[in-house]
Design a protein around this motif. Sequence first.
Motif, PDB file in Angstrom:
ATOM      1  N   ARG A 175       0.806  -1.233   0.000  1.00 18.98           N
ATOM      2  CA  ARG A 175       0.000   0.000   0.000  1.00 18.98           C
ATOM      3  C   ARG A 175       0.841   1.287   0.000  1.00 18.98           C
ATOM      4  O   ARG A 175       0.698   2.140   0.890  1.00 18.98           O
ATOM      5  CB  ARG A 175      -0.968   0.012   1.187  1.00 18.98           C
ATOM      6  N   PRO A 176       1.707   1.442  -0.986  1.00 20.37           N
ATOM      7  CA  PRO A 176       2.420   2.720  -1.112  1.00 20.37           C
ATOM      8  C   PRO A 176       1.468   3.813  -1.571  1.00 20.37           C
ATOM      9  O   PRO A 176       0.341   3.542  -2.026  1.00 20.37           O
ATOM     10  CB  PRO A 176       3.465   2.415  -2.192  1.00 20.37           C
ATOM     11  N   ALA A 177       1.899   5.056  -1.474  1.00 26.58           N
ATOM     12  CA  ALA A 177       1.056   6.163  -1.923  1.00 26.58           C
ATOM     13  C   ALA A 177       0.848   6.102  -3.426  1.00 26.58           C
ATOM     14  O   ALA A 177      -0.244   6.401  -3.928  1.00 26.58           O
ATOM     15  CB  ALA A 177       1.702   7.498  -1.533  1.00 26.58           C
ATOM     16  N   SER A 178       1.882   5.726  -4.183  1.00 28.18           N
ATOM     17  CA  SER A 178       1.765   5.615  -5.636  1.00 28.18           C
ATOM     18  C   SER A 178       2.914   4.774  -6.165  1.00 28.18           C
ATOM     19  O   SER A 178       3.951   4.613  -5.515  1.00 28.18           O
ATOM     20  CB  SER A 178       1.784   7.001  -6.301  1.00 28.18           C
ATOM     21  N   ILE A 179       2.708   4.228  -7.362  1.00 26.00           N
ATOM     22  CA  ILE A 179       3.765   3.503  -8.076  1.00 26.00           C
ATOM     23  C   ILE A 179       3.772   3.993  -9.512  1.00 26.00           C
ATOM     24  O   ILE A 179       2.724   4.110 -10.153  1.00 26.00           O
ATOM     25  CB  ILE A 179       3.537   1.974  -8.078  1.00 26.00           C
ATOM     26  N   LEU A 180       4.965   4.268 -10.028  1.00 25.52           N
ATOM     27  CA  LEU A 180       5.131   4.631 -11.428  1.00 25.52           C
ATOM     28  C   LEU A 180       6.192   3.724 -12.036  1.00 25.52           C
ATOM     29  O   LEU A 180       7.278   3.568 -11.486  1.00 25.52           O
ATOM     30  CB  LEU A 180       5.524   6.096 -11.583  1.00 25.52           C
TER      31      LEU A 180
END
Length: 270
Positions: free
Chosen positions: A96-101
């Motif tokens: 559950r990271p804030a975002s992944i790119l």
Amino acid sequence: MSRPVRPLVVFGGGALGGAVARLAAGRGVPVVVASRRMGEHPGWWRRYDVASAEPLGWMPPQPDIVVAISPAPGERPEAVWGERLSRWLDRVRGLRPASILLAGPAGSSAAATGGFEEVARHGARAGIAVLRFPALLAMEHHWAGELASALRAGRSPRVSLALPATRALAADDAARAVLASLGGEGDDTLTGPERVTPEAVVAVLTERFGVAPTPSIFGRRLPALTRARLEAQAELPDRWDAERFGPRLSLREWADRLPGPRRRRGSPSN
């Protein structure tokens, strides 16, 4: 009260990963670079083999994550961008990271991207933002950057000019686009402002450092996959959102910003 700055974890310390880490650190973001080889990166570096079963408990809570990895010379692309990476991305999402790119090469041909296409589709379906880039201009990286490093040191290497033109993009511009895209979704391709030929690269770097390489049919040849990737990128249309990402550097502007000694005005080149 302003919101606390989220930490950033960059997986991959190459041309793009290094540029992203430097830009984020310059903006006051706490940065961790995780890669197989140590480099000169800001923040904390951790040795890590992406897509392996190594633990991830060292990551800060709810970070933004950028995955910018590529095969090492002689390494099979499928070993880096294959199904193993897709499973690893699922594992990272579970934290559950804030975002992944996810960043990778432009093009949709499996022959050119060496397995990245499948991983990109998997990531996009899972809500991971995907950015695809052409060849990047970065000191000490790739053909142009390695040539710049040699000329900066005063060497005159043999080079082969038998390369296709491509819409090369400065790594610093790519890094700005990556940070602006964190938290988004979709699959986008971004390019440089002009088609760059090897002859143009040689010309601007010769002018920049005052040392000329030696064009030769015996210069180091590109790996077959790298050549296929460049050929697939040669006809890419100009794709860039200047309102979101700002202006891009031209080839000459990139060369002028490189560190190192400058030729005195009026002095002859070698």
